[in-house]
Structure formats: structure tokens, C-alpha cells
Scaffold this active site. Sequence first.
Site, PDB file in Angstrom:
ATOM      1  N   HIS A  31      13.351  -1.910  51.224  1.00 53.71           N
ATOM      2  CA  HIS A  31      12.136  -2.054  50.433  1.00 53.71           C
ATOM      3  C   HIS A  31      10.927  -1.533  51.211  1.00 53.71           C
ATOM      4  CE1 HIS A  31       8.805  -4.695  48.735  1.00 53.71           C
ATOM      5  NE2 HIS A  31       9.269  -4.060  47.665  1.00 53.71           N
ATOM      6  N   ASP A  60       7.809   4.451  46.866  1.00 53.60           N
ATOM      7  CA  ASP A  60       6.856   4.297  45.766  1.00 53.60           C
ATOM      8  C   ASP A  60       5.966   5.534  45.752  1.00 53.60           C
ATOM      9  OD1 ASP A  60       7.592   1.653  44.905  1.00 53.60           O
ATOM     10  OD2 ASP A  60       6.652   0.884  46.717  1.00 53.60           O
ATOM     11  N   HIS A  73       2.608   2.203  48.084  1.00 50.78           N
ATOM     12  CA  HIS A  73       3.009   1.222  47.071  1.00 50.78           C
ATOM     13  C   HIS A  73       2.043   1.122  45.907  1.00 50.78           C
ATOM     14  CE1 HIS A  73       3.378  -2.905  45.342  1.00 50.78           C
ATOM     15  NE2 HIS A  73       4.636  -2.532  45.299  1.00 50.78           N
ATOM     16  N   GLU A 164      10.230   5.335  43.039  1.00 53.06           N
ATOM     17  CA  GLU A 164       9.649   4.645  41.881  1.00 53.06           C
ATOM     18  C   GLU A 164       8.445   5.414  41.354  1.00 53.06           C
ATOM     19  OE1 GLU A 164       7.269   0.584  40.525  1.00 53.06           O
ATOM     20  OE2 GLU A 164       8.418   0.556  42.402  1.00 53.06           O
TER      21      GLU A 164
END
Length: 324
Positions: A31, A60, A73, A164
Site C-alpha cells: 500500500h 495512486d 495519494h 489507481e
Amino acid sequence: MFKPFSILLLSFLFSCQMPLEKVSDKIVIAHRGASGYLPEHTMESKAMAYGMNAHFIEQDLVLSKDGIPIVIHDIYLDEVTNVQELFPDMSRSDGRYYVIDFTYEQIKTLSVFERFDHKTKKPVFPDRFPYNQSTFKLHRFQDEIEMIQGLNKSSGKTIGIYPEIKAPSFHRNEGKDISKIVLQILSDYGYTDQEDLCILQCFDPTELQRIRKDLSSELFLTQLMEFPAGAEDLDNYAVYANAIGPSIQQLILAGTGKKEGNKIVDKAHELGLKVHAYTFRKDEHPNFESYEDLLQFGFYDINLDGGFTDFPDITVQYLKESPQ
């Protein structure tokens, strides 16, 4: 002050710890990299996660002013960088500093720190890497892909990427189509279908459907879920997605005091969907006595297929050693 980290040194130090393997087809997703140890989404954090043998490493993605996907992020710069010091006059009316207002050349001048509250300047996780120490930078999506692919070639491993699409409607309002840009980059680097080492994720179901249908992507797609979305949404997701990504806290609450903790997971599996939950943290498990208890709940009690974690080394080792 700490000296800047060497990406190659970090990769070497941790690559010898354990062999790369999946356990019962369960995957560990780093992550924001090895973010429990180094500032999130830095190349150093990603190299460390690679050496820890995470099966996938997350990116991200947010666009810069000149349309370059930056690995960060949030759409804001002011919770992980010193942007306020270097560009005090570039905030918007809300006082925030947006990635999309800065060119890549400007972004490269910023220093990256452990995540902090932009108002108080206090770190979100005070016991992690010391705030405002050492030298870290933001980077392009392409830079990270090249590092991971290069390490796959030199090490013989097969570690994947898990990008993402962040805030697609925000980008669209700014006149940019982030999904098209990201899909083109993925295609340029050989990620085009479900057999490739790439899983693409997004919280916006309309955008993920667009990626599958209008943009004709054949990639493995994960529909991220925000609480309180539940099992009733899964029939719709199964039409276009290959997996769902609920929060582990959502699944914990679903199982409080009853035998329904795996309700979402079971239904997803019935529909042919994998379940990759976020986020497993060694320093944040209020419902469990230990991190291992949290891992037991997620991977075995409710039978997750994968999990996002800030601590990929501990999670990989747990799955490797678990008698289950």
C-alpha cells in the site's frame, strides 16, 4: 539528518529475506509501497516493498498541469511535501495546493515527507519514519513502472503493479482525461489484458465501467468500495469488474457480534469476484489484540483473496508461515 536512501541498496538488502511466492493464491499488495517504513509513494518506499516480495505494488495517480501522471495519494500536495514553503502564492481559494496546478518540473523541486496534517504539521503516524528528515522526491508513473520492470528482469521475480485512477471527475472538470492517459501508458509498457502483471483500480464505478466499455480495456479491474457500500452493490460490479476492494474496517463492522463478517466476501466469490481489502496496518488495529489477529481475520476467517498493507514484509511472512 539522515542521508538520502539508495534505491538499489534497499532492494538488495531486502531481496534476500524470503522467496517470492503466493500462498493459496492470496496476494499481498504494498500500500503506497512499504509505507510503514518510508514516506509513502517514494521510489525508496517502492524499492523496499519490491525487496520485501509484495506480489503487487500500488501507485495512486494524479495528473500534473502538463498532463503527466504523478504517483501521489491525493490531488493535494500540502500533506506530503514542502509546497507551501517553495510556492506560497500557488494555493487556491480554499488554501490547498493542487497537483494539477503545477508542472512536472515544479513538482520535481519539492521534498516529500512522512504524511502530516496540513494544518497542524503533525505526522499522521508519529512512530514511523521521522518527519522532515532525509531527502525524498515525487516521481512519474513511468519512472516507477521502469524500475519495477527492470527489477523483474534483473531479479527474475514477477512483481506486478496496482495503479489507481484518482478523482476522475475532478480531472475531467479540469479539462483532462486521466483514464485515457493512464491506459495509454500502461499499453506502452505492455499492460493490456488480464494476464499481465497489472490490476487497475478506481473508487468511481461510472469511471471503471467507462474504462471497461467505452475505453475497451481488457485489464483486470478492481472496484474500490467506500463504507457503507455493501453486498447489495456487488451484482452491478460483477458486470464489469474482476474484483472488489472494500475497507477492512467495513468488513470488521459487518462481522461484529454475528456470523456475517464474510457476507460481502462470500457473495463476491459467488459472483466470481476476487476481494482485495484495504488497509492492513501493524500500528492501527483497534479491534484486535495484535496485527497477526487482524491478518487471521482478513485472510482466513473471512477468506480474503488479497490485502493492501503498509507492512508487506510482515504480511508476506505471516502468509508463508501460517499453517492454514
